[in-house]
Design an enzyme around this catalytic site. Structure first.
Site, PDB file in Angstrom:
ATOM      1  N   GLY A  73      -5.490   0.625   0.231  1.00  0.00           N
ATOM      2  CA  GLY A  73      -4.255   0.241  -0.454  1.00  0.00           C
ATOM      3  C   GLY A  73      -4.368   0.328  -1.967  1.00  0.00           C
ATOM      4  N   GLY A 107      -2.043  -2.816  -5.859  1.00  0.00           N
ATOM      5  CA  GLY A 107      -2.933  -1.682  -6.103  1.00  0.00           C
ATOM      6  C   GLY A 107      -3.992  -1.945  -7.164  1.00  0.00           C
ATOM      7  NE  ARG A 157     -16.810   0.576  -1.715  1.00  0.00           N
ATOM      8  CZ  ARG A 157     -15.989  -0.235  -1.031  1.00  0.00           C
ATOM      9  NH1 ARG A 157     -16.024  -1.540  -1.215  1.00  0.00           N
ATOM     10  NH2 ARG A 157     -15.126   0.267  -0.196  1.00  0.00           N
ATOM     11  CG  ASP A 233     -10.391  -4.106   7.689  1.00  0.00           C
ATOM     12  OD1 ASP A 233     -10.490  -5.032   8.510  1.00  0.00           O
ATOM     13  OD2 ASP A 233     -10.019  -4.284   6.513  1.00  0.00           O
ATOM     14  CG  ASN A 234     -13.686  -5.665   5.326  1.00  0.00           C
ATOM     15  OD1 ASN A 234     -13.195  -4.660   4.818  1.00  0.00           O
ATOM     16  ND2 ASN A 234     -13.192  -6.879   5.136  1.00  0.00           N
TER      17      ASN A 234
HETATM   18  P1  AMP Z   1     -10.021  -6.274   2.010  1.00  0.00           P
HETATM   19  O1  AMP Z   1      -9.692  -7.690   2.347  1.00  0.00           O
HETATM   20  O2  AMP Z   1     -10.428  -6.060   0.577  1.00  0.00           O
HETATM   21  O3  AMP Z   1     -10.974  -5.650   2.959  1.00  0.00           O
HETATM   22  O4  AMP Z   1      -8.643  -5.484   2.110  1.00  0.00           O
HETATM   23  C1  AMP Z   1      -7.845  -5.454   3.279  1.00  0.00           C
HETATM   24  C2  AMP Z   1      -6.721  -4.469   3.097  1.00  0.00           C
HETATM   25  O5  AMP Z   1      -5.831  -4.869   2.053  1.00  0.00           O
HETATM   26  C3  AMP Z   1      -7.157  -3.061   2.733  1.00  0.00           C
HETATM   27  O6  AMP Z   1      -6.298  -2.189   3.399  1.00  0.00           O
HETATM   28  C4  AMP Z   1      -6.949  -3.028   1.233  1.00  0.00           C
HETATM   29  O7  AMP Z   1      -6.765  -1.723   0.753  1.00  0.00           O
HETATM   30  C5  AMP Z   1      -5.703  -3.859   1.060  1.00  0.00           C
HETATM   31  N1  AMP Z   1      -5.593  -4.488  -0.263  1.00  0.00           N
HETATM   32  C6  AMP Z   1      -6.312  -5.540  -0.738  1.00  0.00           C
HETATM   33  N2  AMP Z   1      -5.925  -5.864  -1.986  1.00  0.00           N
HETATM   34  C7  AMP Z   1      -4.936  -4.990  -2.341  1.00  0.00           C
HETATM   35  C8  AMP Z   1      -4.124  -4.790  -3.505  1.00  0.00           C
HETATM   36  N3  AMP Z   1      -4.248  -5.581  -4.568  1.00  0.00           N
HETATM   37  N4  AMP Z   1      -3.212  -3.790  -3.476  1.00  0.00           N
HETATM   38  C9  AMP Z   1      -3.089  -3.003  -2.399  1.00  0.00           C
HETATM   39  N5  AMP Z   1      -3.806  -3.137  -1.274  1.00  0.00           N
HETATM   40  C10 AMP Z   1      -4.727  -4.111  -1.227  1.00  0.00           C
HETATM   41 MG    MG Z   2     -11.873  -4.030   3.246  1.00  0.00          MG
END
Ligand code: AMP
Ligand code: MG
Length: 466
Positions: A73, A107, A157, A233-234
């Site tokens: 995202g 984003g 990264r 997803d992680n």
């Molecule tokens: P995460 O918890 O970092 O593993 O993210 C889970 C999902 O949320 C993934 O699809 C990320 O790309 C999306 N995501 C997290 N933070 C943002 C953000 N600030 N803007 C857009 N997408 C986000």
């Molecule tokens: Mg993630």
């Protein structure tokens, strides 16, 4: 699977952290990365010839609930480079602007959490734990609205790939069997080349991932790492730790330790991590079912059989590691070692003893200086009794110092460094990095980096709104 995409424009980039040894490993010149063009490169604002950045698609179970469409995202896969050992590595940006997968997200990423990932991932690497790496954090000069207004940043990264369990879930959900097969073939070539020679390559892939994750999670447990958001997803296919969000290192030993402010039920608590990893791997196996056997009932039996290996593999890795943590070698029976470890952990839990400090103090305890270890217990008599069972086994102090770190990124130190960095002072960050990138090497002057949090630091909470 993904969408070609461009990073947002960064008008005023400034370098906050650059990992020079990693740059060297990748064949990138640190001096070039520090130059204006280097900053454009690391913000995705200059795309090298031949590169085609993409936002990757994936699905995933978040806290047990399935989301069919997550994806990058706010991230982009910039491209791949071959490092100086001939390995293919992904270069990926986090905080590069909204993508078609952004949903309600803005984003953006901010300085604190991106530096947090930098510190934590580099500390994990230095501890010898497979992980994505951090090449650089660049501030954008832009203000980002979170609970307050915060300075924006990007993280560059590096990973052996960004294939996740969620990537397979996404491919499976498309119903396109050929896509799933191509994804699995790609994962085999990239991470499990031996599986290609196996009688059943996709079954071998499943076993490979199960074993890699069993080993990884055992290593987390051995150093007291709490990932905090083990959604599918992680979880990587490679077996590298990924996505440092609300993670933390445990201080006082407690199987129930939870740091993430959104993990109300403790699903991702320290002691739950092996069980959750197995659950996530079951989702991976489900996604692979059509490739395991044409008959889906037989495929399910094959998957179940493979998943059955997880707990055995995990126990083997944990027991071997825990035995080394108390300095015992092969001449001591595994059963004896395992009882000693269990009893010691119970003592630590009961007396709320700092996990890292105690294990590190054991080497001194067998070398004639038991006081620092004893002093960690409200009632040292219980520890003395444990010592009387342990010392006759002639524990190896040197071995213990090789596996029990002095310096971990302690929560209060991470907070201190990130708060200072957010306000423009990078010195505490660099001092912390000095300590945690050589975690086993005790050095004078770094005493405060080995000490537990002061009482007034209180209960630690980490936030996902990163
Ligand atoms: P995460 O918890 O970092 O593993 O993210 C889970 C999902 O949320 C993934 O699809 C990320 O790309 C999306 N995501 C997290 N933070 C943002 C953000 N600030 N803007 C857009 N997408 C986000
Ligand atoms: Mg993630």
């Amino acid at each position: 699977m993904g969408t070609p995409w461009e990073a947002q424009e960064v008008v005023d980039p400034s370098l906050l952290a650059l990992n020079e040894p990693l740059a060297d490993e990748l064949g990138l010149d640190p001096a070039v990365l520090r130059s204006p063009d280097g900053l454009l490169l690391m913000t995705g604002n200059l795309v090298p010839e031949g590169a085609a950045p993409v936002a990757q698609a994936y699905a995933g179970h978040q806290f047990g609930h399935y989301s069919p469409r997550l994806g990058d995202g706010r991230a982009l896969l910039l491209g791949e480079v071959t490092d100086n050992e001939g390995r293919l590595r992904d270069i990926h940006l986090k905080g590069s602007g909204r993508t078609p997968f952004a949903r309600a997200g803005d984003g953006q990423a901010v300085v604190g959490p991106m530096l947090r990932e930098y510190v934590l991932s580099e500390a994990m690497h230095a501890l010898g734990i497979p992980t994505t790496r951090s090449l650089a954090v660049v501030s954008t000069g832009k203000t980002v609205l979170r609970e307050t207004r915060l300075p924006g940043a990007l993280l560059a990264r590096v990973a052996s790939s960004h294939l996740r369990v969620g990537t397979f879930q996404y491919a499976r959900a498309t119903g396109d069997l050929d896509l799933l097969r191509r994804l699995a073939d790609h994962a085999i070539v990239r991470h499990y080349p031996d599986a290609a020679q196996a009688e059943h390559p996709y079954r071998a892939l499943l076993r490979g991932v199960i074993d890699a994750q069993a080993s990884l999670v055992a290593r987390w447990m051995l150093v007291g790492f709490v990932h905090g958001v083990m959604n599918t997803d992680n979880m990587t296919i490679s077996g590298e730790t990924i996505d440092y969000g609300p993670c933390a290192f445990m201080e006082a030993y407690d199987p129930g330790a939870v740091y993430s402010s959104i993990d109300h039920a403790g699903r991702y608590a320290y002691g739950n991590q092996p069980v959750v990893a197995e659950w996530d791997l079951a989702r991976f196996a489900e996604a692979l079912l059509p490739l395991l056997h044409d008959d889906q009932e037989q495929a399910a039996a094959i998957a179940t059989e493979a998943l059955g290996h997880f707990s055995r593999e995990y126990s083997t890795h944990w027991s071997r590691g825990a035995k080394a943590k108390i300095g015992l070698r092969d001449d001591v029976e595994d059963q004896t070692a395992s009882e000693l470890v269990q009893d010691l952990l119970e003592l630590l839990h009961r007396h709320e003893v700092d996990y890292t400090t105690l294990f590190r103090s054991l080497s001194a305890a067998v070398s004639g200086a038991p006081e620092p270890a004893r002093a960690l217990f409200a009632d040292p008599a219980a520890f003395d009794a444990w010592m009387r069972r342990w010392t006759p086994l002639r524990p190896d102090a040197e071995l213990m110092n090789e596996v029990n770190p002095v310096y971990i990124p302690r929560n209060h130190l991470v907070e201190e460094a990130l708060t200072a960095a957010t306000a423009g002072d990078l010195d505490p960050l660099h001092r912390l990095l000095t300590a945690v990138t050589h975690p086993y090497d005790e050095r004078p002057g770094l005493e405060r980096y080995a000490a537990a949090a002061p009482e007034e630091f209180g209960a630690y909470r980490t936030f996902c709104g990163t």
